[in-house]
Write a protein that holds these residues in place. Structure first.
Motif, short mmCIF file in Angstrom:
data_model
loop_
_atom_site.label_atom_id
_atom_site.label_comp_id
_atom_site.label_asym_id
_atom_site.label_seq_id
_atom_site.Cartn_x
_atom_site.Cartn_y
_atom_site.Cartn_z
N VAL A 1 9.08 9.30 7.52
CA VAL A 1 8.32 8.68 8.83
C VAL A 1 7.79 7.54 8.14
O VAL A 1 7.92 6.36 8.69
CB VAL A 1 7.43 9.66 9.25
CG1 VAL A 1 6.38 8.86 10.30
CG2 VAL A 1 8.05 10.71 9.97
N GLY A 2 7.17 7.54 6.88
CA GLY A 2 6.53 6.26 6.36
C GLY A 2 7.66 5.36 5.93
O GLY A 2 7.06 4.04 6.36
N ASP A 3 8.55 5.65 5.38
CA ASP A 3 9.86 4.78 5.04
C ASP A 3 10.29 4.09 6.12
O ASP A 3 10.55 2.81 6.21
CB ASP A 3 10.84 5.45 4.27
CG ASP A 3 10.27 5.26 2.89
OD1 ASP A 3 9.38 5.01 2.09
OD2 ASP A 3 11.29 6.23 1.76
N LEU B 1 0.92 -1.27 -0.11
CA LEU B 1 0.09 0.00 0.14
C LEU B 1 0.78 1.27 0.01
O LEU B 1 0.40 2.01 -0.75
CB LEU B 1 -0.92 0.14 1.25
CG LEU B 1 -2.08 -1.09 1.29
CD1 LEU B 1 -2.88 -0.77 2.41
CD2 LEU B 1 -2.83 -0.74 -0.08
N TRP B 2 1.94 1.34 0.74
CA TRP B 2 2.65 2.51 0.89
C TRP B 2 3.52 2.65 -0.29
O TRP B 2 3.42 3.82 -0.88
CB TRP B 2 3.74 2.35 2.17
CG TRP B 2 4.64 3.38 2.44
CD1 TRP B 2 6.09 3.23 1.96
CD2 TRP B 2 4.48 4.76 2.52
NE1 TRP B 2 6.74 4.50 2.19
CE2 TRP B 2 5.81 5.54 2.76
CE3 TRP B 2 3.43 5.44 3.02
CZ2 TRP B 2 5.87 7.03 2.87
CZ3 TRP B 2 3.57 6.90 3.13
CH2 TRP B 2 4.75 7.41 3.38
N SER B 3 4.08 1.74 -0.93
CA SER B 3 4.81 1.96 -2.00
C SER B 3 4.10 2.17 -3.41
O SER B 3 4.40 2.90 -4.17
CB SER B 3 5.75 0.48 -2.27
OG SER B 3 6.61 0.39 -1.28
N PHE B 4 2.83 1.55 -3.41
CA PHE B 4 2.06 1.63 -4.21
C PHE B 4 1.53 3.21 -4.51
O PHE B 4 1.40 3.81 -5.77
CB PHE B 4 0.71 1.02 -4.47
CG PHE B 4 -0.17 1.10 -5.62
CD1 PHE B 4 0.32 0.71 -6.83
CD2 PHE B 4 -1.31 1.61 -5.49
CE1 PHE B 4 -0.54 0.77 -8.05
CE2 PHE B 4 -1.99 1.95 -6.58
CZ PHE B 4 -1.97 1.51 -7.90
N GLY B 5 1.24 3.57 -3.36
CA GLY B 5 0.82 5.11 -3.21
C GLY B 5 1.95 6.06 -3.65
O GLY B 5 1.81 7.09 -4.31
N LEU B 6 3.02 5.71 -3.30
CA LEU B 6 4.36 6.54 -3.59
C LEU B 6 4.74 6.39 -5.12
O LEU B 6 5.04 7.15 -5.99
CB LEU B 6 5.59 6.05 -2.69
CG LEU B 6 5.33 6.77 -1.27
CD1 LEU B 6 6.54 6.44 -0.39
CD2 LEU B 6 5.07 8.08 -1.29
#
Length: 154
Positions: A85-87, A55-60
């Motif tokens: 922070v997210g990474d 989810l995080w990587s796809f958003g970025l």
């Protein structure tokens, strides 16, 4: 501000994020298709952690594509701070999940020989999934390191 390899809004950053997303999704797919994964908490945690990673990587990835397509600058204090922070959170969770799953696999294969005794467990698929998780974490570690240096350059 310096242009670093893997920074947001650059092609190298997009490639890193796509790699993170693909390897995390592959880890989920292999682990979910293996029989007997749900009996071990560490493997369930690996799926949850890799799900967050996807989810995080796809958003970025979507944000990087937008920035590249429309020539937007993603090097603002707020955006880079959010990325840091997210990474770091997802990197910590991903490493913890991969290491705990690897520890369980050492227990299964070396210490107790459960993989030889219980033929219902797909131990080879578990190991492949854990390998994908480590590759995803490694790519995320590169991104986290770059983000750290971007914040330091402000």
């Amino acid at each position: 501000m310096k242009e670093l390899f893997g920074s947001p809004g650059r092609k190298s950053g997009l490639i890193l994020r796509i790699g993170q997303c693909v390897f995390a999704a592959a880890s989920i797919g292999v682990m979910a298709s293996a029989s007997g994964f749900s009996t071990t908490t560490a493997f369930c945690y690996l799926i949850a952690s890799m799900g967050l990673q996807v989810l995080w990587s796809f958003g970025l990835v979507c944000l990087d594509i937008h920035a590249l397509r429309f020539n937007k600058d993603l090097h603002t204090n707020i955006i880079v701070s959010l990325f840091v922070v997210g990474d770091w959170v997802t990197a910590t969770l991903s490493l913890a999940a991969a290491c705990s799953s690897a520890g369980v696999m050492v227990l299964f294969t070396k210490d107790t020989n459960i993989c030889r005794i219980d033929t219902n467990l797909s131990c080879d698929m578990f190991q492949i999934s854990i390998g994908f998780a480590f590759v995803s974490w490694f790519l995320l570690a590169i991104s986290s390191y770059v983000m750290f240096w971007l914040v330091a350059s402000f």
